[in-house]
Design a protein around this motif. Structure first.
Motif, PDB file in Angstrom:
ATOM      1  N   GLN A   1       2.265   2.355 -10.271  1.00 30.07           N
ATOM      2  CA  GLN A   1       2.728   3.693 -10.639  1.00 30.07           C
ATOM      3  C   GLN A   1       1.585   4.565 -11.140  1.00 30.07           C
ATOM      4  OE1 GLN A   1       5.305   4.081 -14.195  1.00 30.07           O
ATOM      5  NE2 GLN A   1       6.765   5.125 -12.846  1.00 30.07           N
ATOM      6  N   ARG A   2       0.696   3.979 -11.915  1.00 29.39           N
ATOM      7  CA  ARG A   2      -0.399   4.742 -12.513  1.00 29.39           C
ATOM      8  C   ARG A   2      -1.626   4.845 -11.605  1.00 29.39           C
ATOM      9  NH1 ARG A   2      -0.431   2.338 -18.740  1.00 29.39           N
ATOM     10  NH2 ARG A   2       1.500   3.378 -19.440  1.00 29.39           N
TER      11      ARG A   2
ATOM     12  N   SER B   1       0.854  -1.196   0.000  1.00 30.53           N
ATOM     13  CA  SER B   1       0.000   0.000   0.000  1.00 30.53           C
ATOM     14  C   SER B   1       0.886   1.241   0.000  1.00 30.53           C
ATOM     15  CB  SER B   1      -0.942  -0.003   1.215  1.00 30.53           C
ATOM     16  OG  SER B   1      -0.211  -0.172   2.424  1.00 30.53           O
ATOM     17  N   LYS B   2       0.284   2.385  -0.220  1.00 27.13           N
ATOM     18  CA  LYS B   2       1.062   3.623  -0.345  1.00 27.13           C
ATOM     19  C   LYS B   2       1.095   4.440   0.945  1.00 27.13           C
ATOM     20  CE  LYS B   2       0.978   4.203  -5.327  1.00 27.13           C
ATOM     21  NZ  LYS B   2       0.660   5.057  -6.501  1.00 27.13           N
TER      22      LYS B   2
ATOM     23  N   GLY C   1      13.390   2.229   2.111  1.00 23.72           N
ATOM     24  CA  GLY C   1      12.461   3.193   2.684  1.00 23.72           C
ATOM     25  C   GLY C   1      11.063   2.694   2.949  1.00 23.72           C
ATOM     26  N   MET C   2      10.809   1.405   2.715  1.00 20.18           N
ATOM     27  CA  MET C   2       9.469   0.880   2.960  1.00 20.18           C
ATOM     28  C   MET C   2       9.255   0.599   4.445  1.00 20.18           C
ATOM     29  SD  MET C   2       8.659  -1.753  -0.187  1.00 20.18           S
ATOM     30  CE  MET C   2       6.884  -1.452  -0.181  1.00 20.18           C
ATOM     31  N   THR C   3       8.012   0.689   4.868  1.00 21.39           N
ATOM     32  CA  THR C   3       7.615   0.264   6.206  1.00 21.39           C
ATOM     33  C   THR C   3       7.111  -1.166   6.118  1.00 21.39           C
ATOM     34  OG1 THR C   3       6.981   2.497   6.905  1.00 21.39           O
ATOM     35  CG2 THR C   3       6.005   0.647   8.110  1.00 21.39           C
ATOM     36  N   VAL C   4       7.641  -2.045   6.962  1.00 24.18           N
ATOM     37  CA  VAL C   4       7.190  -3.436   7.016  1.00 24.18           C
ATOM     38  C   VAL C   4       6.363  -3.603   8.283  1.00 24.18           C
ATOM     39  CG1 VAL C   4       7.871  -5.851   7.142  1.00 24.18           C
ATOM     40  CG2 VAL C   4       9.189  -4.256   5.724  1.00 24.18           C
TER      41      VAL C   4
ATOM     42  N   VAL D   1       7.334   2.430  -6.161  1.00 28.38           N
ATOM     43  CA  VAL D   1       5.945   2.821  -6.422  1.00 28.38           C
ATOM     44  C   VAL D   1       4.996   2.490  -5.271  1.00 28.38           C
ATOM     45  CG1 VAL D   1       6.071   2.836  -8.933  1.00 28.38           C
ATOM     46  CG2 VAL D   1       5.681   0.669  -7.741  1.00 28.38           C
ATOM     47  N   MET D   2       5.470   1.817  -4.247  1.00 30.44           N
ATOM     48  CA  MET D   2       4.672   1.495  -3.060  1.00 30.44           C
ATOM     49  C   MET D   2       5.510   1.764  -1.809  1.00 30.44           C
ATOM     50  SD  MET D   2       1.593   0.739  -3.826  1.00 30.44           S
ATOM     51  CE  MET D   2       0.332  -0.473  -4.113  1.00 30.44           C
TER      52      MET D   2
END
Length: 329
Positions: free
Chosen positions: A200-201, A153-154, A286-289, A222-223
């Protein structure tokens, strides 16, 4: 000269050995994943062993990243003989063998121990599925572990089914879609090779995949968040056209089969480390897990019953057979 140069580039791109030109048999493998993925590396391991042990009599050509076929096209392509072999998500056989989605029954295989019992040769889950797939024109050579399903998710991680309500969710199988729908989301079937552009879109709001795919496809671009639901076990299989297999000599089949079994064991044994490395790489990018709480997992499980009911209703005797076998693990 141009033709010679093009041939050289093509050979280098798929890692041909010099002996390939003298091969008696050429086995082309189509894959939707890049060679740098663990699935691609597993195919390269198979290629190396087959070519070495056959002294170059069998050449293996790998066409990765959906160069030849998208994942949904692979079962028909291999079954018809348009290509000799393919590596494909197991769920892509759901049209011909609906029972393959036993692995996507929510939380049915929620431990490595249960997964291993289900996928080993001789298992009351795997063997009937392999036999049913053979009826489509393809023999299963080996299974490729891909790990547990996670959600992407974003803006924030997902804290339960309520966070899927009204959201479009990328799925890669019918049963995963049923699970998303039961949780209040809108499932959208998107091929693995088309994931990046879909995120991305904004074609979808949430993604579902295996964490190794996050790394190999750099989906962190993109996420932003991974929610570790492990609601399904993702399996790939490598299949060979039945007529191609029957056309090999006994010695050639022995070489291919031995290499397949070695490749299967290698990827299964390394899956835990592969996932751990992918999680770490995702964090560094940089993602959160996020790991759901026990209460949140209970909420996810609570919406699953309609998925079980639908599976048993739509998959006939084979579905019931593998479901009951899986419940005993």
């Amino acid at each position: 000269m141009k033709k010679i140069a093009f041939a050289a580039v093509l050979m280098a791109s798929v890692g041909f050995a010099g002996a390939v030109q003298a091969a008696d048999v050429t086995l082309r493998i189509t894959s939707q994943l890049p060679l740098k993925s663990h699935i691609g590396q597993n195919l390269l391991m198979f290629k190396k062993e087959v070519e070495e042990k056959s002294n170059g009599d069998i050449a293996v050509e790998i066409y990765d990243s959906a160069q030849l076929y998208k994942d949904k096209e692979v079962p028909a392509a291999v079954g018809s003989g348009s290509i000799e072999m393919g590596s494909v998500s197991l769920t892509r056989y759901v049209g011909d063998v609906p029972a393959v989605d036993i692995f996507y029954q929510p939380f049915m295989f929620d431990s490595e121990e249960k997964v291993r019992k289900a996928v080993v040769k001789g298992s009351p889950v795997r063997d009937p599925l392999d036999a049913a797939i053979a009826e489509t024109g393809s023999k299963v050579l080996w299974w490729q572990a891909y790990g547990g399903a996670i959600m992407l998710s974003k803006d924030a991680p997902l804290h339960g089914p309520k966070d899927l309500e009204g959201k479009k969710v990328r799925v890669f199988g019918k049963t995963l879609g049923d699970f998303v729908a039961a949780a209040g989301g809108a499932p959208t079937l998107i091929s693995g090779s088309e994931q990046y552009i879909a995120y991305q879109r904004g074609t979808v709001d949430v993604g579902m995949t295996g964490v190794s795919g996050v790394k190999s496809r750099q989906l962190w671009e993109v996420m932003d968040n991974i929610t570790v639901t492990n609601n399904a076990d993702v399996e790939f299989i490598v299949v060979v056209n039945n007529d191609v297999w029957d056309g090999l000599s006994d010695d050639q089949r022995a070489i291919v089969n031995d290499a397949a079994m070695n490749a299967e064991k290698d990827v299964r044994d390394r899956m835990g480390a592969i996932e751990a490395e992918a999680y770490e790489a995702s964090k560094e990018a940089g993602m959160t897990v996020y790991y759901p709480t026990d209460e949140e997992l209970a909420e996810w499980r609570a919406v699953s019953q309609p998925v079980y009911d639908s599976f048993l209703e739509e998959t006939g005797d084979l579905g019931k057979q593998v479901f009951e076998a899986a419940e005993k693990f």
